[in-house]
Design a protein around this motif. Structure first.
Motif, short mmCIF file in Angstrom:
data_model
loop_
_atom_site.label_atom_id
_atom_site.label_comp_id
_atom_site.label_asym_id
_atom_site.label_seq_id
_atom_site.Cartn_x
_atom_site.Cartn_y
_atom_site.Cartn_z
N SER A 124 -4.99 8.73 -4.41
CA SER A 124 -3.69 9.36 -4.66
C SER A 124 -3.62 10.05 -6.02
O SER A 124 -2.88 11.02 -6.19
N VAL A 125 -4.39 9.57 -7.02
CA VAL A 125 -4.39 10.22 -8.33
C VAL A 125 -5.51 11.24 -8.46
O VAL A 125 -5.61 11.92 -9.49
N LEU A 126 -6.32 11.38 -7.43
CA LEU A 126 -7.50 12.24 -7.51
C LEU A 126 -7.17 13.67 -7.95
O LEU A 126 -7.86 14.22 -8.83
N VAL B 246 -7.12 -6.52 0.52
CA VAL B 246 -6.09 -5.51 0.27
C VAL B 246 -5.95 -5.26 -1.22
O VAL B 246 -5.95 -4.11 -1.69
N VAL B 247 -5.82 -6.33 -2.00
CA VAL B 247 -5.58 -6.20 -3.44
C VAL B 247 -6.82 -5.73 -4.18
O VAL B 247 -6.73 -4.86 -5.07
N ASN B 248 -7.99 -6.28 -3.84
CA ASN B 248 -9.20 -6.00 -4.62
C ASN B 248 -9.95 -4.75 -4.19
O ASN B 248 -10.72 -4.19 -4.98
N THR B 249 -9.75 -4.32 -2.95
CA THR B 249 -10.56 -3.22 -2.42
C THR B 249 -9.73 -2.03 -1.96
O THR B 249 -9.88 -0.92 -2.45
N ILE B 250 -8.84 -2.28 -1.00
CA ILE B 250 -8.11 -1.17 -0.38
C ILE B 250 -7.12 -0.54 -1.34
O ILE B 250 -7.07 0.69 -1.46
N ALA B 251 -6.33 -1.35 -2.04
CA ALA B 251 -5.33 -0.79 -2.95
C ALA B 251 -5.95 0.01 -4.09
O ALA B 251 -5.48 1.13 -4.37
N LEU C 80 0.81 -1.21 0.00
CA LEU C 80 0.00 0.00 0.00
C LEU C 80 0.85 1.27 0.00
O LEU C 80 0.43 2.29 -0.56
N ASP C 81 2.02 1.24 0.60
CA ASP C 81 2.90 2.41 0.56
C ASP C 81 3.34 2.69 -0.88
O ASP C 81 3.36 3.85 -1.31
N ALA C 82 3.67 1.62 -1.61
CA ALA C 82 4.08 1.79 -3.00
C ALA C 82 2.92 2.29 -3.86
O ALA C 82 3.11 3.12 -4.75
N VAL C 83 1.73 1.79 -3.58
CA VAL C 83 0.55 2.22 -4.33
C VAL C 83 0.31 3.71 -4.13
O VAL C 83 0.09 4.46 -5.09
N GLU C 84 0.39 4.17 -2.89
CA GLU C 84 0.17 5.58 -2.60
C GLU C 84 1.23 6.45 -3.27
O GLU C 84 0.91 7.47 -3.89
N ARG C 85 2.49 6.05 -3.17
CA ARG C 85 3.58 6.83 -3.79
C ARG C 85 3.41 6.89 -5.30
O ARG C 85 3.61 7.95 -5.91
N PHE C 86 3.04 5.77 -5.90
CA PHE C 86 2.93 5.73 -7.36
C PHE C 86 1.88 6.69 -7.87
O PHE C 86 2.08 7.40 -8.85
#
Length: 217
Positions: free
Chosen positions: A108-110, A96-101, A54-60
């Motif tokens: 984060s891209v909003l 985590v993979v299907n919902t939270i991420a 999730l940290d990587a997802v947010e940063r990306f």
């Protein structure tokens, strides 16, 4: 040139999304867990992204200044049955993979999507519909997709200036769908692209099939 970000792009629906948007002249940014010769051959930007990180997802997501379209496509079935603690932990990982991420990536891209007056799309499934659940089974997948649908609906309510929707691709001949599925990936993706293109602000928060039909929640 409009910019498009898609997760889970190395095979199946994701790869076909990349092919079609690339052919339509979009600037495509694709993510995958590993390398992909098919994506490299298409000449698009390819990035490794593990959706369980999730940290990587947010940063990306924060790297974009302007983004016309996000398609949160990456997903997993998770355990077929949940009958013990091990499967329960796998169920949690499925959430985590299907919902939270996907939701975290959308958040984060909003700002970038708002800048482009773009759209936030998540690939869901009719299996996540509570109203249309007549077969049971696949609890991890069903429940995580139901939660994704709910989260995306809240995303639409909280951000009325952005069009958000979840899409059901149909039963498609992919690794998950199997060879008996009635739909080819090309038909499913072409249909979902038409739905995405036609989505109006008043449809934000909706759940639609690849053919444009509304899916009951």
């Amino acid at each position: 040139m409009p910019k498009f970000l898609i997760t889970g792009a190395n095979r199946g629906l994701g790869l076909e999304f990349v092919r079609q948007y690339k052919e339509a002249g979009w600037d495509v940014v694709a993510t995958t867990r590993g390398s992909s010769a098919e994506l490299e051959a298409l000449g698009v930007e390819v990035n490794k992204l593990e959706m369980s990180d999730l940290d990587a997802v947010e940063r990306f997501g924060k790297r974009f200044d302007r983004l016309d379209l996000l398609i949160a496509n990456a997903g997993t079935y998770g355990p077929r049955e949940v009958r013990d603690a091990k499967a329960g932990r796998q169920w949690a990982e499925t959430f985590v993979v299907n919902t939270i991420a996907p939701f975290l990536l959308a958040q984060s891209v909003l700002p970038a999507v708002k800048s482009a007056r773009g759209k936030l799309i998540a690939v869901s499934t009719k299996m996540g519909s509570i109203a249309d659940n007549n077969s049971g089974g696949f609890i991890a997948c069903r429940s995580s997709k139901s939660a994704l649908n709910s989260a995306w609906r809240s995303l639409a309510v909280d951000n009325p200036d952005v069009v958000c929707a979840v899409l059901h691709p149909g039963w498609v001949q992919t690794r998950m769908g199997g060879p008996s599925a009635p739909l080819e990936p090309e038909e499913s993706i072409a249909g979902m692209r038409r739905v995405i293109d036609s989505l109006a602000p008043e449809q934000s928060g909706g759940f639609f099939a690849y053919d444009g039909a509304e899916v009951p929640w």
